[in-house]
Design a protein around this motif. Sequence first.
Motif, mmCIF file in Angstrom:
data_model
loop_
_atom_site.group_PDB
_atom_site.id
_atom_site.type_symbol
_atom_site.label_atom_id
_atom_site.label_comp_id
_atom_site.label_asym_id
_atom_site.label_seq_id
_atom_site.Cartn_x
_atom_site.Cartn_y
_atom_site.Cartn_z
ATOM 1 N N TYR A 161 -11.313 -2.103 31.353
ATOM 2 C CA TYR A 161 -11.035 -1.264 30.184
ATOM 3 C C TYR A 161 -11.306 0.200 30.505
ATOM 4 C CZ TYR A 161 -10.921 0.174 25.253
ATOM 5 O OH TYR A 161 -10.612 0.783 24.064
ATOM 6 N N SER A 162 -12.396 0.465 31.222
ATOM 7 C CA SER A 162 -12.774 1.840 31.550
ATOM 8 C C SER A 162 -11.687 2.535 32.363
ATOM 9 C CB SER A 162 -14.103 1.846 32.306
ATOM 10 O OG SER A 162 -14.512 3.165 32.581
ATOM 11 N N LYS A 163 -11.092 1.802 33.313
ATOM 12 C CA LYS A 163 -10.018 2.386 34.122
ATOM 13 C C LYS A 163 -8.818 2.726 33.237
ATOM 14 C CE LYS A 163 -11.332 -0.063 38.346
ATOM 15 N NZ LYS A 163 -10.950 -1.106 39.333
ATOM 16 N N TRP A 164 -8.482 1.804 32.321
ATOM 17 C CA TRP A 164 -7.372 2.085 31.404
ATOM 18 C C TRP A 164 -7.705 3.282 30.521
ATOM 19 C CZ3 TRP A 164 -7.870 2.149 26.077
ATOM 20 C CH2 TRP A 164 -6.689 2.459 25.387
ATOM 21 N N HIS A 165 -8.944 3.360 30.043
ATOM 22 C CA HIS A 165 -9.306 4.417 29.104
ATOM 23 C C HIS A 165 -9.202 5.796 29.736
ATOM 24 C CE1 HIS A 165 -11.975 6.748 26.316
ATOM 25 N NE2 HIS A 165 -11.241 6.075 25.439
ATOM 26 N N PRO A 170 -0.712 -2.390 16.784
ATOM 27 C CA PRO A 170 -1.547 -3.545 17.168
ATOM 28 C C PRO A 170 -3.024 -3.183 17.088
ATOM 29 C CG PRO A 170 0.164 -3.092 18.815
ATOM 30 C CD PRO A 170 0.101 -1.911 17.915
ATOM 31 N N ARG A 171 -3.805 -3.997 16.397
ATOM 32 C CA ARG A 171 -5.233 -3.714 16.255
ATOM 33 C C ARG A 171 -6.022 -4.744 17.067
ATOM 34 N NH1 ARG A 171 -6.853 -0.950 10.559
ATOM 35 N NH2 ARG A 171 -5.219 0.639 10.568
ATOM 36 N N ARG A 172 -6.169 -4.419 18.343
ATOM 37 C CA ARG A 172 -6.930 -5.294 19.221
ATOM 38 C C ARG A 172 -8.015 -4.457 19.907
ATOM 39 N NH1 ARG A 172 -3.293 -8.937 22.960
ATOM 40 N NH2 ARG A 172 -2.642 -6.902 23.801
ATOM 41 N N SER A 173 -8.439 -4.858 21.073
ATOM 42 C CA SER A 173 -9.583 -4.218 21.722
ATOM 43 C C SER A 173 -9.379 -2.726 21.961
ATOM 44 C CB SER A 173 -9.886 -4.914 23.043
ATOM 45 O OG SER A 173 -8.757 -4.882 23.900
ATOM 46 N N ARG A 174 -8.187 -2.322 22.401
ATOM 47 C CA ARG A 174 -7.970 -0.907 22.723
ATOM 48 C C ARG A 174 -8.015 -0.044 21.474
ATOM 49 N NH1 ARG A 174 -3.356 -0.979 27.589
ATOM 50 N NH2 ARG A 174 -4.742 -1.932 29.142
ATOM 51 N N PRO A 201 -10.597 -11.573 22.578
ATOM 52 C CA PRO A 201 -10.293 -12.603 23.592
ATOM 53 C C PRO A 201 -9.295 -12.164 24.647
ATOM 54 C CG PRO A 201 -9.268 -13.140 21.482
ATOM 55 C CD PRO A 201 -10.188 -11.993 21.220
ATOM 56 N N GLU A 202 -8.525 -11.109 24.379
ATOM 57 C CA GLU A 202 -7.513 -10.679 25.356
ATOM 58 C C GLU A 202 -8.119 -9.887 26.514
ATOM 59 O OE1 GLU A 202 -7.912 -7.127 22.644
ATOM 60 O OE2 GLU A 202 -7.965 -9.311 22.456
ATOM 61 N N VAL A 203 -9.383 -9.487 26.396
ATOM 62 C CA VAL A 203 -10.033 -8.698 27.446
ATOM 63 C C VAL A 203 -10.605 -9.636 28.500
ATOM 64 C CG1 VAL A 203 -11.842 -7.038 27.984
ATOM 65 C CG2 VAL A 203 -10.608 -6.871 25.821
ATOM 66 N N ASN A 204 -10.196 -9.441 29.730
ATOM 67 C CA ASN A 204 -10.686 -10.260 30.837
ATOM 68 C C ASN A 204 -11.870 -9.584 31.518
ATOM 69 O OD1 ASN A 204 -8.653 -12.280 30.551
ATOM 70 N ND2 ASN A 204 -7.216 -10.913 31.605
#
Length: 601
Positions: free
Chosen positions: A515-519, A409-413, A501-504
């Motif tokens: 995102y930072s917490k996930w990263h 999947p090529r999205r934000s992450r 668009p999937e990033v809240n």
Amino acid sequence: MNEVAKTPQLQCRANGVFYYRARLPGDVLRAINGNKREWKRRTSTRGAPLVTWSKLVGKNGEPKKELWYSLETRDISAAKRALPSKQVEINSLFEQIIRLLAGEQNTPTMRDVEKLAAKWFAERDESRRLANLTPADDEDTESLLREDLAQSQSQRLEDLGSYQKIAEALLFKEGFAADWSTSPVRFLVQLIQRGRIELCQRALGEYLGSYGKTYDDIFEVFNVDVSRPRTPSSADYTLKELISDFMQDRSASINSKSVTSYETAFRVAKDVLGEGAIVRDISREQCRQYVNILKQFPSNYKKHRALKGLDTVAASQRAKEIGLKPISVSTANGYLSRFVTLLKWAVVEDKLHKNPALNLSAGTELLAKEDRRLPFTIQELQKIFGAPLFTGCVDDENNYNRPKVGNCPRRSRFWAQLIAIFTGCRLNEILQMRVDDIQERDSVNLFVVRLVDDGGQRAPDKKVKTSSSRRIVPVHPELIRIGFLKYVESQRVAGANRLFPEVNVGSDGYYSSPYSKWHNHFLTSVEVKSERKSFHSFRHNFRDAMREADLSQGISEALGGWVSRSVSSNYGSGFSPKALEVAMNKIRYEGLDLSHLHVEL
């Protein structure tokens, strides 16, 4: 009837942002028609550089009959709170125009210009402190701050045209004549120059861990009394009332990320001083007690069972007893900065004679160069971009670290990390981008880091760290080979507004927070995580890559969005897209192989 209909001057446009709609009063129009020559001079490019005038000018230089001023919010409650102050501001502008066009301007006294300079300095110092509560992330910040200070100290007074413009704006706003032949007006320019130097010295000092220090004695006086000797207007005005009035006054200007910091700082203040404390009686000793509590204030104290149900004072004392680690000195000084700002506001509002918390500090915390953020090594980058997220995974959400051949999947992450290392953009700059922020200019594909859309409308959810962060950055050839432009086109075809668009957005108003917490978890999964490495390390990689490519200082600053220290940077329109593209094409990461991510173009 809806809330907007009840308030005709409050209007909501198609983008969801609320505006103050004002009509040009008849007496202002008559003043303009009565002195067209001065009107044209003031509204021309060579006239007074006051942005407030430009809003009034319509086609052919004629005044507009209807004016729209953004309240910079999509929340109707916040808009209604911001509306009265905006009305006062615009009505004041109208009065100033009438006075100026009628020739009713007074010559300022020395005391007048001291008051103007004091207010100007206090506002700039507050903005600087709130924007830099902790040591900056960028590796070269110290050297840049030193260069900035040296430049401000070396300028001769006759070369300070920009300071004269500031002085003219301050004088005009208060209805004074900018007569450069008078001593008070010349002194005002000197005060602004000295203020600029003082701000640079404070910024460098706080970066090195020295808080609360004044370098020019005149600003010690300004800090204590920013306008005139005062008698507090209320004998029983309490700390609780002060905090409530302050937050209401600043509601339109404090972003959601800062609200939590303000609330914590003020909660400690109420616990230490008592929310019923009389503002005029707040003492220096009480402020020192506030600082002492901050020094032992535990990090995330609400999450510790041993501190459950305790107020901040009791929690701090208990935390010290059981050996919990306190917040960092820089964080404590950040909270102290909020408290100092509150008391400064009380002085300005005639609730307090002078600020008893000035120049207090929670200590110094010199961040050694070896303790700052580090770039990733080439081996670590290979691990990151060789992870299942990039080579094939079950999904890019909960199962990003579980391999699955053929599914990528090529999205934000996927894209955010690649964009970061090939542009140096900060995480929030990347995640907040709109599809139309990817543009082609002069046959160069660009990232446009900005706060507005093509129509000039401000996007309320967009933020940049500094004014220099607004910039254009060419799309690196490697991103094109990996298929970034194809991804952008697919988003356009799908009718997407935002690039990801999937990033809240997080609860603090920043897309980067979740995102930072996930990263951090992602870096742990690829065995790269350390205390000195995070998403921001990509920006350090990009800075090193620019050095390796031997790019000029000006080009590097333009690409990275660092504040330029060159006097010449104030002239012209900056580097062309072609010049930036030539520089970007020199960026290389020797030993990093991303060919497994390439697509057919």
